[in-house]
Scaffold this motif. Structure first.
Motif, short mmCIF file in Angstrom:
data_model
loop_
_atom_site.label_atom_id
_atom_site.label_comp_id
_atom_site.label_asym_id
_atom_site.label_seq_id
_atom_site.Cartn_x
_atom_site.Cartn_y
_atom_site.Cartn_z
N ARG A 200 -8.63 2.29 -5.96
CA ARG A 200 -8.22 3.20 -4.87
C ARG A 200 -7.28 2.47 -3.91
O ARG A 200 -6.30 3.05 -3.42
N TYR A 201 -7.59 1.22 -3.59
CA TYR A 201 -6.75 0.45 -2.68
C TYR A 201 -5.36 0.18 -3.26
O TYR A 201 -4.42 -0.11 -2.51
N SER A 202 -5.22 0.25 -4.57
CA SER A 202 -3.92 -0.02 -5.20
C SER A 202 -2.86 0.99 -4.77
O SER A 202 -1.67 0.77 -4.94
N ARG A 203 -3.31 2.12 -4.19
CA ARG A 203 -2.37 3.13 -3.70
C ARG A 203 -1.84 2.80 -2.31
O ARG A 203 -0.92 3.47 -1.82
N SER A 204 -2.41 1.81 -1.67
CA SER A 204 -2.01 1.45 -0.31
C SER A 204 -0.81 0.49 -0.33
O SER A 204 -0.67 -0.34 -1.23
N GLN A 205 0.03 0.61 0.69
CA GLN A 205 1.16 -0.32 0.82
C GLN A 205 0.67 -1.75 1.06
O GLN A 205 1.35 -2.71 0.70
#
Length: 269
Positions: A200-205
Motif C-alpha cells: 500500500r505504501y508503494s503508492r506514496s511519493q
C-alpha cells in the motif's frame, strides 16, 4: 561511507538488544531514523518497514533451529485467524498514513510508541506463567483473533514494525500457546501483514526513500540481520529481566524527545 557505517552500527545495535528479548527492534529503529538520519516521518516509516521485512524473514530462519517450520504449520489456524484481521488493518492504516499531515502522524506515532513501551513491561512481568486459552468457545476465539489482528495490523503499518510486542501476548493469552512458539508464530503472521502494508505504501511519493537512501537501507538491513543473529546467540548468556525495563524506558524517552522536538521545530518554522 559515514552514513553507511552509521546505519550499520545503528541497525546492529538495535537488533542485538531487541534480539535478546525476542523482538525485531523496529520500534527502536524508527526514532533513530527520525533523529540521527533526519528523515521525514512517512519516509522513516517506509524505510523502517522495508528493513523490518528483511529482519523478520531472517529471524524466522534463525528460530527454525529451535522452533521447526513443521511446528509452525501445525498451528496454521492461529496464523490464519489473526491474519484475517491484521492484513485488513495494515491496508487501511497505510492508506490513512499517506493522507494525513506529518504533524498528526507524528502525534499518532508518539502515542503508539509509548503504548508499546508499556506493553513491553506488562508482557514481561505478567505473561511468563500464563497457561490455557482465554476462551473455550471456538467462535469467541475466532472473533477475538480477528479484532486483535486488525488492531495489531494498524499499529504495525503505522510504525513500520513487525508487531511482536502485541502479537506474542495475544497468541499466548488467546490461544494458550507456549511463549517461544508464540514468538515464531508472530513472525509468520508479521511477514504477510507487513507485505500488505508495504504494498500500500508503494503508492506514496515517499516510497522514493528506498532509492534516495538505498545505501542507508542496505546498511540497516545488514546490521539488523547480524545483530539479530548475535542477540539470538546471547539468549542464554544475558538476562533479559532488566533489559526489557531499560529498553522500555529508553523507548519512552526517545519517543518523547524526538517527536516533541519535531513539534517545537514545526511551530518555529
Amino acid at each position: 561511507m559515514k552514513r553507511f557505517l552509521q546505519g550499520l552500527g545503528a541497525g546492529g545495535a538495535v537488533a542485538t538488544l531487541a534480539g535478546l528479548i525476542g523482538l525485531g527492534g523496529a520500534e527502536f529503529r524508527l526514532p533513530i531514523l527520525k533523529a540521527l538520519f533526519r528523515l521525514d516521518t512517512l519516509k522513516a516509516v517506509i524505510l523502517n518497514k522495508a528493513t523490518s521485512l528483511i529482519v523478520v524473514f531472517f529471524a524466522l530462519l534463525f528460530r527454525s533451529y529451535e522452533i521447526p517450520f513443521e511446528q509452525i504449520v501445525e498451528h496454521k489456524s492461529i496464523i490464519i485467524n489473526l491474519l484475517l484481521g491484521s492484513v485488513v488493518g495494515a491496508w487501511i492504516a497505510a492508506g490513512y498514513a499517506m493522507k494525513i499531515d506529518e504533524q498528526l502522524l507524528d502525534r499518532i506515532i508518539f502515542v503508539l510508541l509509548l503504548f508499546l513501551a508499556g506493553v513491553l513491561i506488562l508482557e514481561h512481568w505478567f505473561l511468563q506463567d500464563h497457561q490455557g486459552a482465554l476462551f473455550d468457545a471456538p467462535y469467541l476465539q475466532i472473533i477475538a483473533g480477528i479484532l486483535a489482528g486488525f488492531g495489531i495490523g494498524v499499529v504495525a503499518s503505522l510504525l513500520g514494525v513487525a508487531g511482536g510486542e502485541l502479537l506474542i501476548p495475544v497468541i499466548v493469552l488467546l490461544y494458550g500457546v507456549d511463549i517461544k512458539l508464540a514468538g515464531s508464530l508472530s513472525l509468520a503472521i508479521s511477514l504477510p501483514t507487513m507485505i500488505v502494508g508495504f504494498a500500500r505504501y508503494s503508492r506514496s511519493q515517499a516510497f522514493i526513500v528506498l532509492q534516495e537512501e538505498r545505501v542507508l537501507f542496505i546498511a540497516l538491513a545488514i546490521g539488523s540481520v547480524i545483530g539479530a543473529a548475535i542477540g539470538s546467540a546471547m539468549l542464554g548468556v544475558v538476562s533479559s529481566n532488566m533489559l526489557v525495563l531499560l529498553l522500555a524506558v529508553v523507548l519512552m524517552i526517545s519517543a518523547y524527545k524526538i517527536f516533541h522536538h519535531q513539534k517545537k521545530a514545526s511551530k518555529q518554522s
